[in-house]
Enzyme design. Structure first.
Site, mmCIF file in Angstrom:
data_model
loop_
_atom_site.group_PDB
_atom_site.id
_atom_site.type_symbol
_atom_site.label_atom_id
_atom_site.label_comp_id
_atom_site.label_asym_id
_atom_site.label_seq_id
_atom_site.Cartn_x
_atom_site.Cartn_y
_atom_site.Cartn_z
ATOM 1 N N ASP A 182 0.861 -1.172 0.000
ATOM 2 C CA ASP A 182 0.000 0.000 0.000
ATOM 3 C C ASP A 182 0.906 1.233 0.000
ATOM 4 O OD1 ASP A 182 -2.344 1.712 0.619
ATOM 5 O OD2 ASP A 182 -1.380 1.852 2.591
ATOM 6 N N LYS A 232 -8.135 -5.196 -3.240
ATOM 7 C CA LYS A 232 -6.685 -5.331 -3.422
ATOM 8 C C LYS A 232 -6.238 -6.788 -3.421
ATOM 9 C CE LYS A 232 -5.147 -0.851 -1.601
ATOM 10 N NZ LYS A 232 -4.192 -0.194 -0.681
#
Length: 271
Positions: free
Chosen positions: A8, A195
């Protein structure tokens, strides 16, 4: 042996001043020298990720990026999309109506029009500036039902957004993947988008098993990839719910937490 690291950006790879620390940059470079694939996985559009991608030298054949929270996955060298799961104008209208009902704002990302909002609010500038994406002022009712929308967002002050989350109707949870990417952003994605799906698409493309994947994050929109990975890592600055599902908690984004994980589990794994 870990073969793929997914990171991230905000609150994880990037420090609070939106930079990559020298130690973290060096650790990533050394991991890549050992053949480990490093990918960025962000809620941002790709334009808002270009600086970090360029700084890490990831614009090349065989390098990948997960953007818009897994709604899009691209091979960077060839500019080829290997995964896409988006919503449409009709869905964006539903989210906009819900935002109005909750007395909050709505943003949406269109591949054609950029960032759409019916009114500029205090959070519009955050989105536009960080992501380097133009703003189109328009009422959501003007969207065609089949207009391609990558994601829609309900936006507002953290205390109001937190209160509103418990009032989201059950059918929205059934029709969307709903994730909080920041205290003021609640994102509504395709059910086939998160994700974890994005990182999994890259791993499958490369023939890498989930057990050989490390994923690091700090917020709710990282949960799917932390749960997917063989090693799911939460930052010390992460939301408490994110820490609760992680296999490992590292130092904060301001204290080289990403570098520490790479050094421990990749660079020094055989020492």
């Amino acid at each position: 042996m870990y073969k793929l690291i997914a990171l991230d950006m905000d609150g994880t790879l990037l420090t609070s001043d939106k930079t990559i620390s020298p130690r973290t940059k060096q650790a990533i470079a050394k991991a890549r020298e050992q053949g480990v694939k490093v990918v960025l996985a962000s809620g941002r559009p790709i334009d808002g990720m270009r600086g970090a991608i360029e700084e890490l030298g990831l614009y090349a054949d065989g390098e990948f990026v997960v953007y818009f929270n897994g709604s899009m996955v691209k091979e960077l060298g060839s500019d080829t999309v290997i995964h896409q799961a988006i919503i449409d104008g009709a869905s964006a209208k539903r989210v906009a109506a819900l935002a109005k009902q909750l007395d909050l704002y709505c943003h949406a990302f269109s591949s054609e029009l950029g960032l759409i909002t019916p009114e500029v609010n205090e959070f519009t500038g955050i989105e536009s500036t960080i992501n380097k994406i133009p703003v189109t002022l328009m009422d959501f009712d003007e969207l065609h039902d089949d207009h391609e929308i990558i994601k829609a967002m309900i936006v507002g002050a953290p205390e109001k957004l937190t209160q509103a989350i418990s009032n989201i109707p059950a059918d929205f949870h059934g029709d969307f993947t709903i994730v909080q990417s920041a205290p003021f952003f609640l994102e509504f994605l395709s059910q086939q988008s998160n994700k974890g799906v994005g990182v999994g698409a890259i791993a499958k493309h490369l023939g890498i098993e989930a057990d050989a994947v490390i994923c690091m994050g700090d917020a709710e929109n990282d949960h799917h990839m932390l749960e997917y990975a063989g090693l799911g890592v939460a930052m010390e600055n992460a939301m408490e719910g994110t820490k609760a599902i992680a296999n490992h908690i590292t130092a904060s984004n301001n204290d080289d937490g990403v570098a520490l994980v790479i050094e421990q589990f990749v660079l020094n794994a055989d020492k």
